[in-house]
Enzyme design. Structure first.
Site, PDB file in Angstrom:
ATOM      1  N   GLY A 146      44.834 148.165 -11.408  1.00  0.00           N
ATOM      2  CA  GLY A 146      45.080 146.894 -11.062  1.00  0.00           C
ATOM      3  C   GLY A 146      45.589 145.937 -12.220  1.00  0.00           C
ATOM      4  O   GLY A 146      45.149 144.764 -12.290  1.00  0.00           O
ATOM      5  N   ASN A 190      45.715 154.122  -1.361  1.00  0.00           N
ATOM      6  CA  ASN A 190      44.108 153.823  -1.616  1.00  0.00           C
ATOM      7  C   ASN A 190      44.174 152.242  -1.216  1.00  0.00           C
ATOM      8  O   ASN A 190      44.217 151.283  -2.003  1.00  0.00           O
ATOM      9  CB  ASN A 190      43.412 154.166  -2.639  1.00  0.00           C
ATOM     10  CG  ASN A 190      41.906 153.448  -2.967  1.00  0.00           C
ATOM     11  OD1 ASN A 190      41.285 153.137  -1.890  1.00  0.00           O
ATOM     12  ND2 ASN A 190      41.509 153.387  -4.143  1.00  0.00           N
ATOM     13  N   LYS A 192      41.649 150.209  -0.597  1.00  0.00           N
ATOM     14  CA  LYS A 192      40.469 149.975  -1.192  1.00  0.00           C
ATOM     15  C   LYS A 192      39.845 149.038  -0.198  1.00  0.00           C
ATOM     16  O   LYS A 192      39.911 149.092   1.068  1.00  0.00           O
ATOM     17  CB  LYS A 192      40.607 148.910  -2.476  1.00  0.00           C
ATOM     18  CG  LYS A 192      41.155 149.994  -3.690  1.00  0.00           C
ATOM     19  CD  LYS A 192      41.294 149.557  -4.812  1.00  0.00           C
ATOM     20  CE  LYS A 192      42.190 150.394  -5.572  1.00  0.00           C
ATOM     21  NZ  LYS A 192      41.974 150.012  -7.059  1.00  0.00           N
ATOM     22  N   GLU A 224      43.176 158.594 -13.255  1.00  0.00           N
ATOM     23  CA  GLU A 224      43.328 157.186 -13.132  1.00  0.00           C
ATOM     24  C   GLU A 224      42.798 156.594 -14.334  1.00  0.00           C
ATOM     25  O   GLU A 224      41.411 156.471 -14.358  1.00  0.00           O
ATOM     26  CB  GLU A 224      42.709 156.770 -11.785  1.00  0.00           C
ATOM     27  CG  GLU A 224      43.296 157.130 -10.552  1.00  0.00           C
ATOM     28  CD  GLU A 224      43.162 156.353  -9.509  1.00  0.00           C
ATOM     29  OE1 GLU A 224      44.042 155.894  -8.611  1.00  0.00           O
ATOM     30  OE2 GLU A 224      42.063 155.625  -9.153  1.00  0.00           O
ATOM     31  N   HIS A 269      36.051 157.666  -7.431  1.00  0.00           N
ATOM     32  CA  HIS A 269      36.911 156.543  -8.163  1.00  0.00           C
ATOM     33  C   HIS A 269      36.236 155.691  -8.935  1.00  0.00           C
ATOM     34  O   HIS A 269      34.925 155.425  -9.187  1.00  0.00           O
ATOM     35  CB  HIS A 269      37.391 155.483  -6.637  1.00  0.00           C
ATOM     36  CG  HIS A 269      38.638 154.748  -7.134  1.00  0.00           C
ATOM     37  ND1 HIS A 269      38.026 153.526  -8.077  1.00  0.00           N
ATOM     38  CD2 HIS A 269      39.767 154.788  -7.181  1.00  0.00           C
ATOM     39  CE1 HIS A 269      39.456 153.122  -8.225  1.00  0.00           C
ATOM     40  NE2 HIS A 269      40.283 153.667  -7.619  1.00  0.00           N
ATOM     41  N   SER A 273      48.173 151.170 -11.558  1.00  0.00           N
ATOM     42  CA  SER A 273      49.719 150.479 -11.691  1.00  0.00           C
ATOM     43  C   SER A 273      51.068 151.151 -11.379  1.00  0.00           C
ATOM     44  O   SER A 273      52.074 150.587 -12.129  1.00  0.00           O
ATOM     45  CB  SER A 273      49.925 149.604 -13.104  1.00  0.00           C
ATOM     46  OG  SER A 273      48.532 148.670 -12.911  1.00  0.00           O
ATOM     47  N   GLU A 277      35.979 152.696  -9.388  1.00  0.00           N
ATOM     48  CA  GLU A 277      35.197 151.625  -8.900  1.00  0.00           C
ATOM     49  C   GLU A 277      33.840 151.922  -8.286  1.00  0.00           C
ATOM     50  O   GLU A 277      32.516 151.257  -8.411  1.00  0.00           O
ATOM     51  CB  GLU A 277      36.115 150.762  -7.846  1.00  0.00           C
ATOM     52  CG  GLU A 277      37.280 150.217  -8.600  1.00  0.00           C
ATOM     53  CD  GLU A 277      38.562 150.098  -7.750  1.00  0.00           C
ATOM     54  OE1 GLU A 277      38.492 150.200  -6.606  1.00  0.00           O
ATOM     55  OE2 GLU A 277      39.528 149.743  -8.488  1.00  0.00           O
TER      56      GLU A 277
HETATM   57  P1  13P Z   1      46.606 150.192  -8.490  1.00  0.00           P
HETATM   58  O1  13P Z   1      47.803 150.791  -8.218  1.00  0.00           O
HETATM   59  O2  13P Z   1      46.352 148.973  -8.013  1.00  0.00           O
HETATM   60  O3  13P Z   1      46.536 150.016 -10.019  1.00  0.00           O
HETATM   61  O4  13P Z   1      45.215 150.866  -8.217  1.00  0.00           O
HETATM   62  C1  13P Z   1      45.074 152.284  -8.686  1.00  0.00           C
HETATM   63  C2  13P Z   1      43.973 152.924  -7.929  1.00  0.00           C
HETATM   64  O5  13P Z   1      42.844 152.597  -8.442  1.00  0.00           O
HETATM   65  C3  13P Z   1      44.261 153.508  -6.949  1.00  0.00           C
HETATM   66  O6  13P Z   1      42.995 154.412  -6.505  1.00  0.00           O
END
Ligand code: 13P
Length: 253
Positions: free
Chosen positions: A176, A9, A11, A170, A98, A216, A100
């Site tokens: 992150g 992803n 983003k 997740e 997601h 992560s 976010e």
């Molecule tokens: P990270 O791998 O940067 O922690 O992000 C995970 C994520 O949100 C994937 O959709």
């Protein structure tokens, strides 16, 4: 049998040139180095989708995803992107729910249920995300919270439609942050999610549902996390922006 999947992803990262360069590297490394039957999925930002598709469309195991979509089919919705637009540029999967999107863009369970229908109607597959905050985990309600997210977003589907869904767990506190869930925490939640799916749709469909872990995940911890019997791969953020790391995560299978 359920698929093993590693999805990147991106983003809101990478412009067109950067995204095409990254895709070429991934496709070449995948071809030269990956000998498992794992699938790679690249979830690129909207403006890059068509270009990325040009580089992956002739591969067997690399697929294209969008990071969200509109719940509406077409019309006067300025700024939105429909599922038929996505499918017309080669998108096979759409990430939905997601944290976010749920958090910053206020996507409710109701909107996500509608988006799920729209994606399936367009012949694509949802990668449906769920996951709890640290506060919810510390309250001890995390299993119920995450199962309820599945119920609200997906359990209106009939069995045939549900069998096309990929689930991604997740935990928000691991996204992150560099703080990954332990392999035990991931396996434990995935087992609960699979049991929850089995209760609604039966064991066969639950056994065939791919459940990915995200948060992560890196080359250094992927093998341990993927070893969980209910962990079928990963949804990777930061580490998917580097071809070497992303392909090494795929090779963790
Ligand atoms: P990270 O791998 O940067 O922690 O992000 C995970 C994520 O949100 C994937 O959709």
């Amino acid at each position: 049998m359920r698929s093993k999947i590693v999805a990147g992803n991106w983003k809101m990262n990478k412009n067109l040139d950067e995204g095409l360069a990254l895709t070429s590297e991934i496709v070449n490394m995948f071809k030269d180095e990956v000998n498992s039957d794992a699938l790679a999925i690249i979830a690129a930002p909207f403006p890059l989708l068509s270009g990325v598709n040009g580089l992956i469309k002739d591969t067997d195991n690399v697929f294209l995803a969008a990071q969200t979509c509109s719940e509406y089919a077409s019309g006067a919705y300025t700024g939105e992107v429909s599922t038929s637009m996505l499918s017309s540029v080669g998108v096979a999967y759409v990430i939905l729910g997601h944290s976010e999107r749920r958090g910053y863009f206020h996507e409710s369970d109701e909107i996500l249920a509608k988006k799920t229908d729209t994606v399936l109607q367009a012949g694509m597959k949802p990668i449906f995300c769920c996951g709890e905050s640290l506060e919810t985990r510390e309250s001890g309600d995390h299993f119920k919270f995450v199962c309820d997210q599945l119920t609200a977003g997906l359990f209106h589907l009939d069995a045939d439609a549900f069998s096309k869904v990929v689930i991604a767990y997740e935990p928000i506190w691991a996204i992150g942050t560099g703080k990954t869930a332990s392999a035990e925490q991931a396996q434990e939640m995935h087992e609960k999610l699979r049991a929850h799916v089995a209760e609604k749709y039966g064991k066969d469909i639950a056994d065939d549902t791919s459940i990915l872990y995200g948060g992560s995940c890196k080359p250094g911890n992927a093998a341990e996390i993927f070893a969980g019997k209910d962990v079928d791969g990963g949804l990777i953020g930061g580490a998917s922006l580097k071809s070497r790391d992303f392909v090494d995560i795929i090779k963790a299978f």
